[in-house]
Design an enzyme around this catalytic site. Structure first.
Site, short mmCIF file in Angstrom:
data_model
loop_
_atom_site.label_atom_id
_atom_site.label_comp_id
_atom_site.label_asym_id
_atom_site.label_seq_id
_atom_site.Cartn_x
_atom_site.Cartn_y
_atom_site.Cartn_z
N SER A 6 38.55 33.27 31.69
CA SER A 6 39.81 34.02 31.73
C SER A 6 40.96 33.12 31.32
O SER A 6 40.92 31.90 31.52
CB SER A 6 40.06 34.56 33.15
OG SER A 6 41.36 35.09 33.26
N TYR B 4 40.92 32.87 42.23
CA TYR B 4 40.37 33.32 40.96
C TYR B 4 40.61 32.30 39.85
O TYR B 4 39.71 31.94 39.10
CB TYR B 4 40.99 34.67 40.60
CG TYR B 4 40.47 35.29 39.32
CD1 TYR B 4 39.21 35.87 39.27
CD2 TYR B 4 41.25 35.32 38.17
CE1 TYR B 4 38.73 36.46 38.11
CE2 TYR B 4 40.78 35.91 37.00
CZ TYR B 4 39.53 36.47 36.98
OH TYR B 4 39.06 37.06 35.82
#
Length: 698
Positions: A576, A589
């Site tokens: 990501s 995350y």
């Protein structure tokens, strides 16, 4: 009234056939399809069927007879109007006036085009004159196991008479072509009133005045041969000389096959990468565990349809069923001499039999590999071809079983086999095959592959030719995936990427289904967006386990198999933008994604020597179709940016340099670039985010 058969399937549906009563071509196609549905009658791509109808000549407006016959390269089980050729019967028979003998066979195939009635015809096959020179309205040319067993028995002609008396003709082996059509015509002239003809070492011709009569005639002839063979087997009391070794239990056979497949795949891929298939049916086990295996297997197959797909003979592994396969390098070294010997013998076969104009020697590796006590492996350019090769060798086993029960099995002489395998017309057919797709011969495993980004990746890899093993933690999603994909394209398996046993099972599934692994894509994931004070250790652990630990265990097992194959490979992690860019409410995350990215770089540095490439694809803002945006994550990101959830797609599109909404298909294209285009790239990160300047890696 429905007919009863024991050894073939009677599939004729009177109601369905009645709906086609006014269309003889439709009935012929229907007959073809139900014949092709029973592999005891003919295997995939094997045999051909025809019918003759009266049509109006578009130039003379006169009525003419037209023969409709399966075209080159088709399969009667799936035959449609697009796969048949329509030819003027009279013109085809006029070719007898210009035929110059056996040396003229290849020229005659080109002349078939001058007989075309239907301009949308499929290219006529080499068997066209076999149908055209016989007078019957409906003709089946099939390769039933029982009939080929009769045809391959050493006293085939005598056995034919014993089974059918004077009702069947017999023609000795001859390569398919115009002259064989003349031999069939001659046989009929000398034996008027017969119901069919047995072709030595080859197969069967049967006929009828209607499509149904032809169908029933074919089934009855096959049934009679099957009954005869079964009676002979009962009299002998055993087949293949009886059992020599005992098969392992089924579960252990599958474990052995999964462990060995990558090694076999690596050895069988010395020239071209191959996809594998494994079978251990009772028919296979009876043969490979028998006393007669080592006598029969080297003789080779008898029917051209068989050995064109299986090679003339298999490779028998010199391994005991209890062989320790835990050390892959030791096993590979143990098996190398057998493969080298097989390749050398194949090269000698080629050199001894070749003609001045023969095509170059093809891949000398075995297609069929036998492991006594365990099962049979097949390797080919794709899954369908490997599976079909296996099916054809099972047909060959049935033929040997039947011929040995009758008297003794005979195979084609090597020169005859070579002349079929390296026939210039066969070479031309191979050259006209569609080009392979970029990822043909590759096997991929995609985690989280049933929805959102993962599904888009799986779909893309399959579309580009790869075989894919899709994993997910949802049983419902796995079942759906199994129904969405063709069995030769993909399979699916439950897998929790935090569970080492699940990962082991997923890779075993890949090895059993397709032979090994070339591409591992870690797309499974979840997202948790919380401020530091709200982030729990449970949140932290699940992110680390799924994203980081999962990637580690997948890479570890994937690399083990890739090293076993020695064919290189690709590992791609879906990370990501958040692994590169610091943002609010994202410590768990973002940290996990950063770990994924650096792990990829570390792995790339370690396994480059094995020609294994490790790269990362970084999405950002993939909202449409992405599962992680369903629920708390979307709410958390909306809260962080001070906007409504419904405004997230527009928000993310506006903030990238290209002002584009990023879709799952875009991420799939990034993965495809890594595994199919950037073949000299490793340790890289590809951002698929529309251009986020703060995420530029350099």
């Amino acid at each position: 009234m429905e007919k009863t058969f024991e050894y073939v399937d009677y599939l004729w549906d009177e109601q369905k056939a009645a709906s086609m009563a006014n269309d003889q071509v439709a009935l012929f196609l229907y007959r073809s399809n139900i014949l092709g549905a029973d592999l005891r009658i003919t295997n995939y791509g094997g045999g051909n069927t025809s019918c003759k109808t009266i049509e109006k000549d578009p130039l003379t407006n006169k009525e003419v007879e037209v023969m409709w016959v399966k075209g080159s390269g088709g399969d009667i089980g799936t035959l449609t109007r697009k796969g048949i050729a329509g030819l003027y019967t009279e013109r085809l028979r006029d070719l007898k006036k210009v035929y110059k003998g056996l040396d003229d066979e290849d020229r005659m195939v080109g002349l078939f085009n001058h007989c075309i009635y239907d301009l949308d015809s499929k290219a006529p096959s080499i068997d066209t004159p076999l149908h055209g020179l016989l007078p019957f309205k409906h003709i089946d040319h099939l390769h039933p196991d029982a009939l080929i067993a009769v045809a391959a028995a050493k006293d085939s002609q005598q056995v034919t008479k014993e089974i059918w008396g004077d009702t069947m003709g017999w023609v000795p082996w001859q390569r398919p072509g115009f002259d064989l059509g003349l031999q069939l015509e001659k046989c009929l002239e000398e034996n008027p009133g017969i119901r069919g003809i047995v072709l030595g070492s080859h197969g069967l011709f049967t006929w009828g005045d209607t499509s149904y009569e032809c169908y029933i005639n074919s089934l009855e002839v096959i049934e009679m041969a099957s009954e005869y063979i079964e009676q002979k087997i009962k009299q002998k009391g055993q087949v293949f000389g009886g059992q020599k070794i005992e098969a392992l239990p089924a579960e252990k056979r599958l474990e052995k096959a999964a462990d060995l497949m990558p090694t076999l795949r690596g050895l069988a891929s010395s020239e071209n990468a191959m996809i594998g298939h494994f079978t251990h049916s009772d028919t296979v086990l009876q043969y490979i565990n028998s006393n007669d295996l080592e006598r029969l297997a080297p003789m080779g197959t008898s029917c051209p349809d068989h050995f064109l797909r299986t090679k003339i003979q298999p490779l028998i592994l010199n391994l005991s069923p209890e062989q320790d396969l835990s050390d892959a390098n030791t096993v590979m070294e143990l098996l190398k001499p057998s493969f080298e010997k097989y390749r050398q013998e194949y090269a000698e076969y080629y050199q001894k039999c070749k003609h001045p104009n023969s095509p170059d020697m093809r891949d000398p590796n075995p297609v069929i590999i036998i492991y006594p006590g365990v099962g049979m492996f097949s390797f080919a350019k794709n899954k369908q071809t490997a599976r079909v090769a296996s099916e054809f060798y099972v047909n060959a086993i049935n033929v040997m079983r039947g011929a040995e029960a009758i008297s003794a099995y005979t195979a084609l002489p090597r020169q005859e086999a070579f002349d079929i395998e390296y026939w210039l017309l066969e070479e031309a057919k191979l050259k006209h095959m569609p080009a392979e797709k970029p990822l043909s011969r590759k096997v991929a495993l995609v985690t989280g592959g049933t929805g959102g980004i993962g599904k888009a990746i799986a779909d893309k890899l399959i579309a580009e030719g790869a075989n894919v093993v899709v994993t997910d933690i949802s049983e419902e999603s796995i079942e759906k995936a199994l129904h969405n994909y063709k069995k030769d394209d993909a399979t699916a398996v439950l897998c929790d990427v935090t569970d080492a046993n699940d990962i082991e099972k997923a890779f075993k599934k890949a090895c059993l289904a397709f032979g090994g692994i070339d591409i591992v894509v870690h797309s499974a994931g979840l997202a948790i967006s919380k401020p530091i004070e709200e982030t729990t250790t449970k949140d932290w652990d699940i992110l680390q386990n799924v994203l980081v630990k999962g990637q580690f265990m997948l890479a570890q097992k994937g690399i083990e198999i890739m090293r076993q194959q020695k064919l290189g490979g690709d590992i791609v992690s879906i990370a990501s933008k958040n692994g590169l860019v610091a943002g609010p409410n994202n410590v768990g995350y973002g940290t996990a994604k950063a770990a994924q990215q650096h792990m990829s770089r570390l792995l790339a540095a370690e396994v480059g020597k094995d020609h294994i490439r490790v790269n990362t694809v970084n999405p950002d803002g993939v909202i449409v179709g992405s599962k992680i945006w369903e629920g708390a994550w979307a709410q958390g990101r909306a809260k962080a940016y001070g906007i409504d959830v419904k405004d997230l797609p527009a928000h993310y599109a506006k903030r990238n340099l290209l002002n584009e909404i990023i879709l799952p298909d875009d991420i799939a294209n990034g993965v495809y670039a890594c595994v199919a285009i950037l073949n000299k790239s490793t340790g890289n990160t590809i951002n698929v985010d529309g251009g986020m300047a703060n995420a530029f890696v350099r």
